[in-house]
Design a protein around this motif. Structure first.
Motif, short mmCIF file in Angstrom:
data_model
loop_
_atom_site.label_atom_id
_atom_site.label_comp_id
_atom_site.label_asym_id
_atom_site.label_seq_id
_atom_site.Cartn_x
_atom_site.Cartn_y
_atom_site.Cartn_z
N ASP A 72 -44.76 -30.67 15.02
CA ASP A 72 -45.88 -29.94 14.88
C ASP A 72 -46.91 -30.52 14.96
OD1 ASP A 72 -46.34 -27.71 12.88
OD2 ASP A 72 -47.43 -28.39 12.78
N VAL A 73 -47.53 -30.39 15.67
CA VAL A 73 -49.32 -30.56 15.43
C VAL A 73 -49.61 -31.63 14.10
CG1 VAL A 73 -51.15 -29.12 15.19
CG2 VAL A 73 -51.81 -30.79 16.61
N ARG A 74 -48.81 -31.71 12.97
CA ARG A 74 -49.23 -31.97 12.06
C ARG A 74 -48.43 -33.20 11.72
NH1 ARG A 74 -50.84 -27.99 7.74
NH2 ARG A 74 -51.10 -30.49 6.78
N ARG A 75 -48.36 -34.12 10.35
CA ARG A 75 -47.17 -34.52 9.83
C ARG A 75 -47.12 -33.87 8.43
NH1 ARG A 75 -44.17 -38.33 11.69
NH2 ARG A 75 -43.11 -39.41 10.06
N TYR A 76 -46.31 -33.82 8.30
CA TYR A 76 -45.82 -33.41 6.41
C TYR A 76 -45.04 -34.31 6.50
CZ TYR A 76 -47.65 -28.55 8.46
OH TYR A 76 -47.86 -28.10 9.21
N ASP A 77 -45.55 -34.52 4.51
CA ASP A 77 -44.56 -35.47 3.74
C ASP A 77 -43.60 -35.42 3.72
OD1 ASP A 77 -47.33 -37.16 3.26
OD2 ASP A 77 -47.54 -35.71 1.29
N LYS A 78 -42.49 -33.81 4.00
CA LYS A 78 -41.16 -33.46 3.58
C LYS A 78 -40.47 -34.04 4.37
CE LYS A 78 -38.24 -29.50 2.44
NZ LYS A 78 -37.88 -30.70 1.55
N TRP A 79 -40.78 -34.32 5.94
CA TRP A 79 -40.53 -35.07 6.87
C TRP A 79 -40.40 -36.41 6.46
CZ3 TRP A 79 -44.05 -34.14 11.95
CH2 TRP A 79 -44.20 -32.88 12.55
N ASN A 80 -40.63 -36.97 6.10
CA ASN A 80 -40.04 -38.19 5.44
C ASN A 80 -39.10 -38.18 4.18
OD1 ASN A 80 -41.85 -39.44 7.03
ND2 ASN A 80 -43.57 -39.46 4.90
N SER A 81 -39.35 -37.76 3.75
CA SER A 81 -37.99 -37.11 2.65
C SER A 81 -36.47 -36.90 3.21
CB SER A 81 -38.40 -37.03 1.17
OG SER A 81 -38.79 -35.11 1.40
#
Length: 230
Positions: A72-81
């Motif tokens: 995805d073009v954006r990074r999401y906080d959920k990716w880290n968790s």
């Protein structure tokens, strides 16, 4: 005032669809289609283009036991968790993927192309990263449906371009009304794909009575060099 009212109407529409469980039903239906095609490949790596927070990628990985690359073009906080399934998250422009050529067997782009300016580049990139005989699954909405599926504005797709742009600019300025079924199929063919199926998708069975599908699944096979004339 007009902008606030339009946002309020759109928000109400989203809440109503959640209450009707449309989004849950849609995700389940989309996942079923992906899994059915993914079974054609043994231990394949799937690439989810325009994955958002990764909800679909996690569902696909959990159900199939196969790894998924969520882009995805954006990074999401959920990716880290989120480390529950075999999902690798990659922040990148889907028009210029930082993936090697001919590396995967399965790529899917669900409800993505109509949001990307220059969506034809996404198709070319999917072709590049796929192996010979790899599959590209595309889902696009029918932007000329009676009620446009993003803004919920009636007959939006039939309006003159300038009027339509004025209506969507407050909330969905990125919508690409050139992303029609005809145009997408044509671009797939130009890129080197062979379209092997176009399937209308209905969110509710009763909508089949209208005969005009609100969205479509397109299944495309990457032609091998020896199949270039097919």
């Amino acid at each position: 005032m007009r902008l606030n009212m339009f946002k309020a109407i759109t928000t109400f529409g989203v809440i109503l669809l959640y209450r009707l469980r449309l989004y849950i039903t849609r995700y389940a239906g989309f996942t079923a289609v992906v899994l059915r095609l993914l079974k054609l490949y043994e231990r394949a790596v799937a690439v989810d283009l325009g994955s958002g927070v990764g909800y679909m990628a996690r569902m696909v990985s959990k159900a199939s036991g196969m790894p998924v690359v969520a882009v995805d073009v954006r990074r999401y906080d959920k990716w880290n968790s989120d480390r529950g399934e075999e999902v690798d998250y990659l922040q990148a422009d889907v028009r210029y993927l930082p993936l090697k050529s001919g590396g995967v067997y399965f790529v899917y782009a669900l409800s993505l192309l109509e949001h990307v300016e220059g969506w034809e580049l996404v198709i070319r990139e999917a072709f590049r990263v796929l192996k010979c005989s790899g599959l590209f699954l595309v889902q696009i909405p029918n932007l000329k449906y009676f009620v446009e599926p993003h803004t919920y504005f009636p007959l939006l797709g039939f309006m003159p371009g300038l009027l339509r742009r004025a209506i969507i600019s407050p909330t969905h300025p990125e919508l690409q009304f050139s992303c029609t079924l005809k145009n997408v199929v044509r671009e797939l063919d130009k890129a080197g794909f062979r379209v092997v199926g176009v399937v209308p998708y209905y969110h509710f069975d009763r909508l089949k009575l209208l005969r005009i599908a609100p969205s479509y699944f397109i299944v495309a096979l990457k032609r091998c060099a020896r199949d270039s004339n097919l």
